[in-house]
Design a protein around this motif. Sequence first.
Motif, PDB file in Angstrom:
ATOM      1  N   UNK A 187       0.861  -1.191   0.000  1.00 53.85           N
ATOM      2  CA  UNK A 187       0.000   0.000   0.000  1.00 53.85           C
ATOM      3  C   UNK A 187       0.892   1.234   0.000  1.00 53.85           C
ATOM      4  N   UNK A 188       0.808   1.994  -1.080  1.00 60.61           N
ATOM      5  CA  UNK A 188       1.649   3.167  -1.272  1.00 60.61           C
ATOM      6  C   UNK A 188       0.772   4.413  -1.305  1.00 60.61           C
ATOM      7  N   UNK A 189       1.048   5.362  -0.419  1.00 66.03           N
ATOM      8  CA  UNK A 189       0.252   6.583  -0.323  1.00 66.03           C
ATOM      9  C   UNK A 189       0.865   7.640  -1.243  1.00 66.03           C
ATOM     10  N   UNK A 190       0.084   8.115  -2.208  1.00 62.29           N
ATOM     11  CA  UNK A 190       0.630   8.967  -3.256  1.00 62.29           C
ATOM     12  C   UNK A 190      -0.313  10.118  -3.603  1.00 62.29           C
ATOM     13  N   UNK A 191       0.193  11.018  -4.438  1.00 66.13           N
ATOM     14  CA  UNK A 191      -0.628  12.085  -5.008  1.00 66.13           C
ATOM     15  C   UNK A 191      -1.340  11.542  -6.237  1.00 66.13           C
ATOM     16  N   UNK A 192      -2.641  11.761  -6.320  1.00 67.09           N
ATOM     17  CA  UNK A 192      -3.424  11.287  -7.462  1.00 67.09           C
ATOM     18  C   UNK A 192      -3.385  12.345  -8.556  1.00 67.09           C
ATOM     19  N   UNK A 193      -2.804  12.009  -9.693  1.00 62.00           N
ATOM     20  CA  UNK A 193      -2.577  12.984 -10.748  1.00 62.00           C
ATOM     21  C   UNK A 193      -3.496  12.742 -11.937  1.00 62.00           C
ATOM     22  N   UNK A 194      -3.856  13.841 -12.592  1.00 64.50           N
ATOM     23  CA  UNK A 194      -4.669  13.775 -13.799  1.00 64.50           C
ATOM     24  C   UNK A 194      -3.787  13.526 -15.013  1.00 64.50           C
ATOM     25  N   UNK A 195      -4.415  13.129 -16.111  1.00 64.97           N
ATOM     26  CA  UNK A 195      -3.656  12.917 -17.351  1.00 64.97           C
ATOM     27  C   UNK A 195      -2.914  14.196 -17.741  1.00 64.97           C
ATOM     28  N   UNK A 197      -0.577  15.577 -16.138  1.00 70.27           N
ATOM     29  CA  UNK A 197      -0.152  16.347 -14.972  1.00 70.27           C
ATOM     30  C   UNK A 197       1.076  15.699 -14.349  1.00 70.27           C
ATOM     31  N   UNK A 198       2.116  16.499 -14.115  1.00 68.44           N
ATOM     32  CA  UNK A 198       3.301  16.014 -13.430  1.00 68.44           C
ATOM     33  C   UNK A 198       3.221  16.321 -11.950  1.00 68.44           C
ATOM     34  N   UNK A 199       4.185  15.766 -11.206  1.00 66.84           N
ATOM     35  CA  UNK A 199       4.210  16.019  -9.764  1.00 66.84           C
ATOM     36  C   UNK A 199       5.144  17.183  -9.464  1.00 66.84           C
ATOM     37  N   UNK A 200       4.709  18.044  -8.581  1.00 63.64           N
ATOM     38  CA  UNK A 200       5.513  19.161  -8.097  1.00 63.64           C
ATOM     39  C   UNK A 200       5.308  19.273  -6.593  1.00 63.64           C
ATOM     40  N   UNK A 201       6.416  19.285  -5.835  1.00 66.44           N
ATOM     41  CA  UNK A 201       6.303  19.417  -4.383  1.00 66.44           C
ATOM     42  C   UNK A 201       5.629  20.722  -3.999  1.00 66.44           C
ATOM     43  N   UNK A 202       5.908  21.791  -4.751  1.00 69.53           N
ATOM     44  CA  UNK A 202       5.295  23.087  -4.451  1.00 69.53           C
ATOM     45  C   UNK A 202       3.791  23.022  -4.706  1.00 69.53           C
ATOM     46  N   UNK A 203       3.395  22.459  -5.840  1.00 69.96           N
ATOM     47  CA  UNK A 203       1.966  22.327  -6.126  1.00 69.96           C
ATOM     48  C   UNK A 203       1.261  21.493  -5.071  1.00 69.96           C
ATOM     49  N   UNK A 204       1.997  20.553  -4.486  1.00 66.88           N
ATOM     50  CA  UNK A 204       1.402  19.687  -3.479  1.00 66.88           C
ATOM     51  C   UNK A 204       0.962  20.411  -2.216  1.00 66.88           C
ATOM     52  N   UNK A 205       1.404  21.641  -2.018  1.00 67.60           N
ATOM     53  CA  UNK A 205       0.951  22.449  -0.879  1.00 67.60           C
ATOM     54  C   UNK A 205      -0.386  23.137  -1.154  1.00 67.60           C
ATOM     55  N   UNK A 206      -0.814  23.189  -2.411  1.00 69.13           N
ATOM     56  CA  UNK A 206      -1.891  24.095  -2.790  1.00 69.13           C
ATOM     57  C   UNK A 206      -3.075  23.393  -3.458  1.00 69.13           C
ATOM     58  N   UNK A 207      -3.489  22.258  -2.893  1.00 67.64           N
ATOM     59  CA  UNK A 207      -4.728  21.581  -3.303  1.00 67.64           C
ATOM     60  C   UNK A 207      -4.752  21.243  -4.790  1.00 67.64           C
ATOM     61  N   UNK A 208      -3.616  20.771  -5.284  1.00 67.03           N
ATOM     62  CA  UNK A 208      -3.552  20.388  -6.688  1.00 67.03           C
ATOM     63  C   UNK A 208      -3.788  18.910  -6.905  1.00 67.03           C
ATOM     64  N   UNK A 209      -3.536  18.100  -5.885  1.00 67.37           N
ATOM     65  CA  UNK A 209      -3.655  16.657  -6.041  1.00 67.37           C
ATOM     66  C   UNK A 209      -4.580  16.085  -4.971  1.00 67.37           C
ATOM     67  N   UNK A 266     -13.356  12.139  -0.984  1.00 62.52           N
ATOM     68  CA  UNK A 266     -11.960  12.392  -1.361  1.00 62.52           C
ATOM     69  C   UNK A 266     -11.335  13.490  -0.504  1.00 62.52           C
ATOM     70  N   UNK A 267     -10.018  13.420  -0.370  1.00 63.31           N
ATOM     71  CA  UNK A 267      -9.263  14.412   0.385  1.00 63.31           C
ATOM     72  C   UNK A 267      -8.081  14.870  -0.457  1.00 63.31           C
ATOM     73  N   UNK A 268      -7.538  16.021  -0.084  1.00 64.83           N
ATOM     74  CA  UNK A 268      -6.374  16.527  -0.798  1.00 64.83           C
ATOM     75  C   UNK A 268      -5.086  15.937  -0.232  1.00 64.83           C
ATOM     76  N   UNK A 269      -4.166  15.659  -1.125  1.00 65.88           N
ATOM     77  CA  UNK A 269      -2.785  15.354  -0.761  1.00 65.88           C
ATOM     78  C   UNK A 269      -2.098  16.656  -0.377  1.00 65.88           C
ATOM     79  N   UNK A 270      -1.182  16.598   0.595  1.00 62.40           N
ATOM     80  CA  UNK A 270      -0.398  17.776   0.952  1.00 62.40           C
ATOM     81  C   UNK A 270       1.061  17.362   1.121  1.00 62.40           C
ATOM     82  N   UNK A 271       1.950  18.093   0.497  1.00 61.78           N
ATOM     83  CA  UNK A 271       3.376  17.757   0.511  1.00 61.78           C
ATOM     84  C   UNK A 271       3.922  17.610   1.917  1.00 61.78           C
TER      85      UNK A 271
END
Length: 354
Positions: A187-195, A197-209, A266-271
């Motif tokens: 079981x791996x806890x991750x950011x759920x990304x849209x087609x 969409x790349x991962x960004x640690x900064x974006x992860x603070x701002x309700x992007x994933x 659903x919940x938001x991922x946060x960096x």
Amino acid sequence: MAYLSTSNNRSAARVWLKRACLLAGFSSLGLLLLGIAAWGVLAIYFSDVDSELLRLGGATAFALAALATLTALAFRRWRWRALIGFLVLFVLLVGWWRSIEPSNDRNWQPEVAILPYASIVGDRVTVHNIRNFDYRSKSDFTRAYYDKTFNLQELASVDLVASYWMGPAIAHTFLSFEFAGGDHLAISIEARKERGEGYSSIRGFFRNYELYYVVADERDVIRVRTNYRQDPPEDVYLYRLRGPLDNARRLFLAYMQQINVLKDRPEFYNTLTTNCTNTIWLHTRVNPGHVPYSWKLLLSGYVPEYLYTEGRLDTRLPFDELKRRSHINARAQAADRAQDFSRQIRIGLPMPAP
């Protein structure tokens, strides 16, 4: 005359102290405004607004408003009007930002398109939509899922997997639960990304994933890291954890319950607060005697060493030797599509003392 001199000195000291306090107060207020400005600019620019022009324009406007407020601090006439105006603007921004809602209904990347969930009846837990992709490359794969029923009384151990791709301080960590008969569920806890969409640690603070639990066969979630991700390559380590089986069962159930919650709400991922490692620690709080919070949970690459010092790994070996033996890339590449992949990657791993 001496009395007048002393009185004047005291008056001058009071004036100096008052000015110093005002300077300190306005300096602190200025730093606070700079912090608010930085957060607001990033929140607007990294928001989910589709138009980059609108995001850039909104971020620029907020930055100019902050700059105007900072400038107004130097003028008594405009000081409080500017502060009140900027505070109103900030409250409106926070209200808009908090109105952004997580969703399970987006055009997801195929790796995270299907939500897992669990049916729990007593000690029997049926996990639905266990991912088991067959990879030809990291982006070319055949999708496959299956359901499987696990008996909590047959839970035998828990392993920590740590995958490194950008130096010793940062790793992606996840858990794998082993059941009698050699069954493993990772079981791996991750950011759920849209087609697209790349991962960004900064974006992860701002309700992007959104927050996503990859519930997968080890031939999927481990093998893709050891055998197919080459840009950059990942070094994967598997550590056998020590602890009471009752704790392992409570932890497994905590995972299943949260997976079911995310299916409906659903919940938001946060960096920082709900990343791969911090969320594992949050789940472990269901158990008495869980490890205390540490800065090493933020720099997740040091988590294995931290668990070693806390006695949660095999301490009969020096940590460097344990780490060397726990590196599984070569064994995983040799096993590849083998049905006993999980057994082969554990050959030579020291079993922790009870």
